[in-house]
Design a protein around this motif. Sequence first.
Motif, PDB file in Angstrom:
ATOM      1  N   THR A   1      20.214   8.700  93.558  1.00 50.31           N
ATOM      2  CA  THR A   1      21.379   9.572  93.457  1.00 50.31           C
ATOM      3  C   THR A   1      22.208   9.202  92.238  1.00 50.31           C
ATOM      4  N   ALA A   2      22.442  10.189  91.371  1.00 54.25           N
ATOM      5  CA  ALA A   2      23.162   9.934  90.127  1.00 54.25           C
ATOM      6  C   ALA A   2      23.320  11.241  89.363  1.00 54.25           C
ATOM      7  N   VAL A   3      24.144  11.193  88.349  1.00 53.51           N
ATOM      8  CA  VAL A   3      24.172  12.258  87.354  1.00 53.51           C
ATOM      9  C   VAL A   3      23.145  11.887  86.299  1.00 53.51           C
ATOM     10  N   TYR A   4      22.235  12.805  86.021  1.00 53.10           N
ATOM     11  CA  TYR A   4      21.158  12.564  85.073  1.00 53.10           C
ATOM     12  C   TYR A   4      21.487  13.260  83.754  1.00 53.10           C
ATOM     13  N   TYR A   5      21.321  12.498  82.673  1.00 57.50           N
ATOM     14  CA  TYR A   5      21.612  12.993  81.332  1.00 57.50           C
ATOM     15  C   TYR A   5      20.359  12.948  80.470  1.00 57.50           C
ATOM     16  N   CYS A   6      20.165  13.983  79.674  1.00 60.57           N
ATOM     17  CA  CYS A   6      19.127  13.910  78.657  1.00 60.57           C
ATOM     18  C   CYS A   6      19.786  13.605  77.313  1.00 60.57           C
ATOM     19  N   ALA A   7      19.026  13.007  76.434  1.00 60.47           N
ATOM     20  CA  ALA A   7      19.559  12.602  75.144  1.00 60.47           C
ATOM     21  C   ALA A   7      18.454  12.641  74.102  1.00 60.47           C
ATOM     22  N   ALA A   8      18.847  12.763  72.854  1.00 61.52           N
ATOM     23  CA  ALA A   8      17.893  12.875  71.749  1.00 61.52           C
ATOM     24  C   ALA A   8      18.194  11.832  70.677  1.00 61.52           C
ATOM     25  N   ARG A   9      17.146  11.308  70.057  1.00 59.71           N
ATOM     26  CA  ARG A   9      17.299  10.344  68.985  1.00 59.71           C
ATOM     27  C   ARG A   9      16.213  10.560  67.962  1.00 59.71           C
ATOM     28  N   ARG A  10      16.497  10.225  66.725  1.00 55.17           N
ATOM     29  CA  ARG A  10      15.529  10.404  65.637  1.00 55.17           C
ATOM     30  C   ARG A  10      14.406   9.369  65.705  1.00 55.17           C
ATOM     31  N   SER A  11      14.771   8.143  65.973  1.00 59.18           N
ATOM     32  CA  SER A  11      13.798   7.060  65.914  1.00 59.18           C
ATOM     33  C   SER A  11      13.113   6.865  67.255  1.00 59.18           C
ATOM     34  N   TYR A  12      11.908   6.323  67.204  1.00 57.04           N
ATOM     35  CA  TYR A  12      11.176   5.954  68.429  1.00 57.04           C
ATOM     36  C   TYR A  12      10.364   4.711  68.132  1.00 57.04           C
ATOM     37  N   TYR A  13      10.506   3.720  68.961  1.00 54.76           N
ATOM     38  CA  TYR A  13       9.842   2.455  68.716  1.00 54.76           C
ATOM     39  C   TYR A  13       8.725   2.153  69.708  1.00 54.76           C
ATOM     40  N   GLY A  14       8.764   2.766  70.852  1.00 50.26           N
ATOM     41  CA  GLY A  14       7.777   2.448  71.868  1.00 50.26           C
ATOM     42  C   GLY A  14       8.029   1.109  72.533  1.00 50.26           C
ATOM     43  N   ASP A  15       9.246   0.613  72.440  1.00 48.23           N
ATOM     44  CA  ASP A  15       9.590  -0.645  73.097  1.00 48.23           C
ATOM     45  C   ASP A  15      11.014  -0.569  73.635  1.00 48.23           C
ATOM     46  N   SER A  16      11.587  -1.710  73.973  1.00 49.62           N
ATOM     47  CA  SER A  16      12.890  -1.729  74.635  1.00 49.62           C
ATOM     48  C   SER A  16      14.013  -1.158  73.778  1.00 49.62           C
ATOM     49  N   ARG A  17      13.797  -1.061  72.498  1.00 51.34           N
ATOM     50  CA  ARG A  17      14.840  -0.487  71.636  1.00 51.34           C
ATOM     51  C   ARG A  17      15.111   0.976  71.977  1.00 51.34           C
ATOM     52  N   ASP A  18      14.122   1.655  72.572  1.00 48.19           N
ATOM     53  CA  ASP A  18      14.317   3.052  72.954  1.00 48.19           C
ATOM     54  C   ASP A  18      15.267   3.198  74.119  1.00 48.19           C
TER      55      ASP A  18
ATOM     56  N   ARG B   1      18.281   1.779  74.199  1.00 43.96           N
ATOM     57  CA  ARG B   1      19.654   1.561  73.743  1.00 43.96           C
ATOM     58  C   ARG B   1      20.394   2.879  73.646  1.00 43.96           C
ATOM     59  N   GLN B   2      21.383   3.039  74.466  1.00 43.43           N
ATOM     60  CA  GLN B   2      22.111   4.300  74.519  1.00 43.43           C
ATOM     61  C   GLN B   2      22.823   4.600  73.209  1.00 43.43           C
ATOM     62  N   GLU B   3      23.298   3.565  72.550  1.00 47.06           N
ATOM     63  CA  GLU B   3      24.071   3.765  71.319  1.00 47.06           C
ATOM     64  C   GLU B   3      23.236   4.357  70.193  1.00 47.06           C
ATOM     65  N   ASP B   4      21.907   4.318  70.327  1.00 45.39           N
ATOM     66  CA  ASP B   4      21.051   4.859  69.276  1.00 45.39           C
ATOM     67  C   ASP B   4      20.700   6.327  69.491  1.00 45.39           C
ATOM     68  N   TYR B   5      21.151   6.896  70.594  1.00 42.42           N
ATOM     69  CA  TYR B   5      20.897   8.311  70.841  1.00 42.42           C
ATOM     70  C   TYR B   5      21.977   9.143  70.162  1.00 42.42           C
ATOM     71  N   ASP B   6      21.545  10.167  69.450  1.00 41.53           N
ATOM     72  CA  ASP B   6      22.447  10.954  68.613  1.00 41.53           C
ATOM     73  C   ASP B   6      23.114  12.100  69.345  1.00 41.53           C
ATOM     74  N   LEU B   7      22.445  12.613  70.348  1.00 40.56           N
ATOM     75  CA  LEU B   7      22.922  13.827  71.003  1.00 40.56           C
ATOM     76  C   LEU B   7      22.708  13.693  72.509  1.00 40.56           C
ATOM     77  N   TRP B   8      23.699  14.151  73.288  1.00 37.47           N
ATOM     78  CA  TRP B   8      23.656  14.039  74.740  1.00 37.47           C
ATOM     79  C   TRP B   8      23.915  15.380  75.407  1.00 37.47           C
ATOM     80  N   GLY B   9      23.214  15.613  76.511  1.00 38.88           N
ATOM     81  CA  GLY B   9      23.486  16.774  77.330  1.00 38.88           C
ATOM     82  C   GLY B   9      24.638  16.512  78.277  1.00 38.88           C
TER      83      GLY B   9
END
Length: 125
Positions: A89-106, A108-116
């Motif tokens: 149970t929660a509010v679910y948000y989608c977000a978009a980012r330019r970079s993708y690393y395929g590891d834990s860096r993905d 990081r919320q601060e690296d997402y540029d756009l949020w729903g």
Amino acid sequence: QLQASGGGLVRTWDSLRLSCAASGLGFRSYAMGWFRQAPGMEREFVASISWSGSSTSYVDSVKGRFTISRVNDRRTVYLQMNSLKPEDTAVYYCAARRSYYGDSRDRRQEDYDLWGQGTLVTVSS
């Protein structure tokens, strides 16, 4: 702009599919993520997917139950949620980012540029 939808009230073990439609951005150039925020809790990472959809990542608590996918021609990313539990149970948000690393860096919320705007999922016991 990102528009999340598909939330609702379901029972334990039910399924739900969230959608996030993108507009006004080069969708294929963005990796996508889903996050959630439960009442009284901090927002947390749920899942991410690469630009092509060939690489995905999940938080341990949803592995095997949730599936993130995308259809670039539709400019939409999905989160299929199966075997739902009250702790989902929660509010679910989608977000978009330019970079993708395929590891834990993905995660990081601060690296997402756009949020729903978020969509509420409530799972009753």
